[in-house]
Design an enzyme around this catalytic site. Structure first.
Site, PDB file in Angstrom:
ATOM      1  N   ASN A 146       0.765  -1.088   0.098  1.00  0.00           N
ATOM      2  CA  ASN A 146       0.109   0.062   0.023  1.00  0.00           C
ATOM      3  C   ASN A 146       0.790   1.334   0.059  1.00  0.00           C
ATOM      4  O   ASN A 146       1.688   1.422   1.031  1.00  0.00           O
ATOM      5  CB  ASN A 146      -0.937  -0.050   1.337  1.00  0.00           C
ATOM      6  N   LYS A 305      -2.085  -2.687  -8.387  1.00  0.00           N
ATOM      7  CA  LYS A 305      -2.394  -4.187  -8.390  1.00  0.00           C
ATOM      8  C   LYS A 305      -1.613  -4.663  -9.862  1.00  0.00           C
ATOM      9  O   LYS A 305      -0.987  -5.524 -10.127  1.00  0.00           O
ATOM     10  CB  LYS A 305      -3.623  -4.747  -8.444  1.00  0.00           C
ATOM     11  N   GLY A 369      -8.669  -0.854  -0.343  1.00  0.00           N
ATOM     12  CA  GLY A 369      -9.472  -0.383   0.774  1.00  0.00           C
ATOM     13  C   GLY A 369     -10.455  -1.619   1.090  1.00  0.00           C
ATOM     14  O   GLY A 369     -11.122  -1.569   1.978  1.00  0.00           O
TER      15      GLY A 369
HETATM   16  P1  ADP Z   1      -7.055  -4.057  -0.915  1.00  0.00           P
HETATM   17  O1  ADP Z   1      -6.251  -2.950  -1.614  1.00  0.00           O
HETATM   18  O2  ADP Z   1      -8.321  -3.651  -1.125  1.00  0.00           O
HETATM   19  O3  ADP Z   1      -6.586  -3.971   0.514  1.00  0.00           O
HETATM   20  P2  ADP Z   1      -5.843  -6.729  -1.204  1.00  0.00           P
HETATM   21  O4  ADP Z   1      -4.890  -7.194  -2.143  1.00  0.00           O
HETATM   22  O5  ADP Z   1      -4.902  -6.361   0.163  1.00  0.00           O
HETATM   23  O6  ADP Z   1      -6.490  -5.422  -1.526  1.00  0.00           O
HETATM   24  O7  ADP Z   1      -6.814  -7.816  -0.600  1.00  0.00           O
HETATM   25  C1  ADP Z   1      -7.842  -7.556   0.315  1.00  0.00           C
HETATM   26  C2  ADP Z   1      -7.736  -8.734   1.354  1.00  0.00           C
HETATM   27  O8  ADP Z   1      -8.112  -9.906   0.295  1.00  0.00           O
HETATM   28  C3  ADP Z   1      -6.648  -9.147   1.795  1.00  0.00           C
HETATM   29  O9  ADP Z   1      -6.335  -8.335   3.228  1.00  0.00           O
HETATM   30  C4  ADP Z   1      -6.646 -10.639   2.041  1.00  0.00           C
HETATM   31  O10 ADP Z   1      -7.738 -10.774   3.347  1.00  0.00           O
HETATM   32  C5  ADP Z   1      -7.254 -11.004   1.034  1.00  0.00           C
HETATM   33  N1  ADP Z   1      -6.550 -11.350  -0.349  1.00  0.00           N
HETATM   34  C6  ADP Z   1      -5.802 -10.491  -1.236  1.00  0.00           C
HETATM   35  N2  ADP Z   1      -5.167 -11.406  -2.026  1.00  0.00           N
HETATM   36  C7  ADP Z   1      -5.151 -12.565  -1.670  1.00  0.00           C
HETATM   37  C8  ADP Z   1      -4.473 -13.673  -2.077  1.00  0.00           C
HETATM   38  N3  ADP Z   1      -3.859 -13.942  -2.876  1.00  0.00           N
HETATM   39  N4  ADP Z   1      -4.636 -14.997  -1.287  1.00  0.00           N
HETATM   40  C9  ADP Z   1      -5.484 -14.985  -0.331  1.00  0.00           C
HETATM   41  N5  ADP Z   1      -6.285 -13.615   0.106  1.00  0.00           N
HETATM   42  C10 ADP Z   1      -5.918 -12.769  -0.286  1.00  0.00           C
HETATM   43 MG    MG Z   2      -4.906  -4.744   1.239  1.00  0.00          MG
END
Ligand code: ADP
Ligand code: MG
Length: 474
Positions: A146, A305, A369
């Site tokens: 982030n 991403k 988020g």
């Molecule tokens: P954001 O920017 O919305 O926070 P994230 O990539 O952090 O996006 O994903 C949000 C949530 O989804 C993470 O906190 C995690 O709990 C779950 N998550 C994201 N990527 C994965 C993954 N590759 N495997 C398992 N859970 C995931």
């Molecule tokens: Mg996240």
């Protein structure tokens, strides 16, 4: 990864006693949030949700996450300065994703005009889960980094004391004394203070750019207080205040209400709903200014991403960090499988694989988020619908990380006290300051552990899914 208090988890009277102590300790220590009903007033506040007990974290993985943070700081900073890389990487995304496209347009406009900013401040948080391999050995895998508005560095500075108290109440004093001190808000503030100092105007202020709805204000106040303690003046403003009262002088110095602004710290501006036309204009004004933006718009784009997915391609890290083979190896070791859905054979193939076996993957749009990712059956349906359309390029695919669950109690105001099967996500805060070409600060500034019940695939603390936690190293 068993914690040494699994024995007390089913001791109901002890748990109930510990929970009431925990809640009062959280209020006393300042683990606070405003209420959903009155998100912009502090007359009534609540404790931020947290686990009753600390969660076990393998110490080798914890150390690995700290050890790679300075490398990630260097990487994000390098991407932010690499116009060609951002342009090439985001080319397909900005054709279909309007939000990323608007950010990108501001980035290009500011570069064309010539950067007025010469001091750069990055505050990021790299998030990981502990992937459980076939033989049961956990591995550190990055979820995302982030680069804007990374939160909870303040409140998490205060959870250690709460969990320490709970363990003592449960007769685990020895374990309580092993909890690590943690103060990201201080580390974040040191970075902001350094940037303020290098900006070089004693009378200039630090501006926190905050959202219209400010439930998480106490988290921000923790950082703010550290700055006031160093005699640095902090103001809190919204985009609309900037639109109405912000201006630049001939040297592109930023003024708010006649006050010069040295540093703009964004806790806002990371999702489309943060913007209307006026807010976009305010963002452009800030980006054109000489003030140190944390982050500048290029660094925000470095946290998308799509960029994360491109970084995992063979050779990309090497090109971005030439001559840093060890750093590259440390970074790469944390990557899970990431896949492009760009139009073409590579994208067709991975889309077909994911449709056939959706539980292996997570489908991610360019959003922050929490609550935006798609899993399982929903992933399959959406991907099937868009598989032949350029719309698919606004997403990336990622291998789903599968951590070993552990039992804990998630404490939420007005919530029931019940044991849940949980998984945790570890975040490490990174802070760096660059003046011109010279890195003058590059640090890991502390950690954040968030835990959620396994039935929730997605979502952070602010989204009401995860809760604050403290790592107990095993
Ligand atoms: P954001 O920017 O919305 O926070 P994230 O990539 O952090 O996006 O994903 C949000 C949530 O989804 C993470 O906190 C995690 O709990 C779950 N998550 C994201 N990527 C994965 C993954 N590759 N495997 C398992 N859970 C995931
Ligand atoms: Mg996240």
């Amino acid at each position: 990864m068993a914690a040494p208090w699994d024995d007390v988890l089913r001791d109901e009277p002890a748990i109930q006693e510990a929970a009431s102590v925990a809640v009062d300790a959280a209020l006393l220590e300042g683990v606070l949030m405003r209420t959903e009903g009155e998100p912009n007033a502090s007359d009534v506040v609540n404790y931020a949700p947290f686990t009753l007990l600390p969660s076990a974290v393998p110490s080798a993985l914890f150390e690995q996450a700290y050890a790679v943070q300075q490398d990630f700081n260097l990487l994000v900073d390098a991407i932010s300065q690499n116009k060609e890389f951002l342009e090439r990487t985001l080319a397909s995304t900005i054709k279909v994703d309007d939000f990323t496209a608007r950010l990108f347009r501001i980035h290009m406009q500011v570069l064309e005009e010539g950067l007025a900013q010469s001091v750069f401040l990055g505050i990021n948080r790299s998030d990981y889960m502990f992937d459980c391999g076939v033989d049961g050995t956990p591995a550190l895998k990055q979820i995302e980094i982030n680069t804007i508005a990374a939160s909870f560095g303040g409140l998490t500075s205060r959870t250690v004391a709460v969990h320490g108290r709970v363990l003592k109440v449960l007769g685990k004093s020895k374990e309580a004394s092993r909890l690590l001190p943690n103060n990201p808000s201080k580390g974040l503030a040191l970075g902001i203070a350094k940037a303020w100092e290098l900006y070089g105007s004693q009378s200039a202020v630090v501006m926190f750019l905050v959202e219209e709805v400010q439930r998480n204000i106490f988290d921000q106040r923790c950082v703010e207080n550290e700055l006031w303690n160093r005699n640095i003046r902090v103001i809190r403003k919204r985009f609309r205040d900037v639109f109405e009262k912000g201006s630049l002088d001939d040297a592109k110095r930023l003024y708010m209400d006649g006050q010069e602004v040295a540093v703009v710290y964004y806790r806002e501006g990371y999702v489309p709903t943060n913007y209307n036309q006026q807010n976009w204009e305010a963002r452009l004004l800030l980006e054109r200014s000489r003030a140190v933006k944390c982050p500048d718009i290029a660094t925000q784009l470095a946290g998308t991403k799509k960029v994360q997915q491109e970084l995992s391609r063979p050779g990309t890290l090497e090109r971005l960090l030439p001559g840093c083979a060890e750093a590259v190896a440390r970074i790469r070791a944390t990557f899970a499988g990431l896949y492009s859905l760009d139009m073409g054979e590579e994208g067709d193939k991975i889309a077909a694989t994911a449709i056939a076996d959706p539980d292996r993957f997570v489908l991610k749009p360019q959003r922050e988020g929490g609550g935006n990712n798609l899993y399982g059956e929903e992933l399959r349906q959406v991907l099937e619908k868009i598989r032949d359309s350029p719309e698919r390029t606004s997403y990336i695919l990622m291998d789903k990380i599968k951590p070993q669950p552990a039992m804990n109690y998630l404490l939420r105001a007005h919530g029931p006290l019940q044991v849940s099967e949980c998984i945790s996500e570890l975040g490490i805060f990174g802070v760096y300051v660059r003046q011109g070409k010279e890195m003058v600060m590059n640090k890991a500034a502390g950690h954040l552990l968030r835990t959620k019940a396994i039935e929730h695939a997605d979502g952070g603390v602010a989204a009401g899914v995860a809760v604050l936690d403290t790592p107990y190293l095993v």
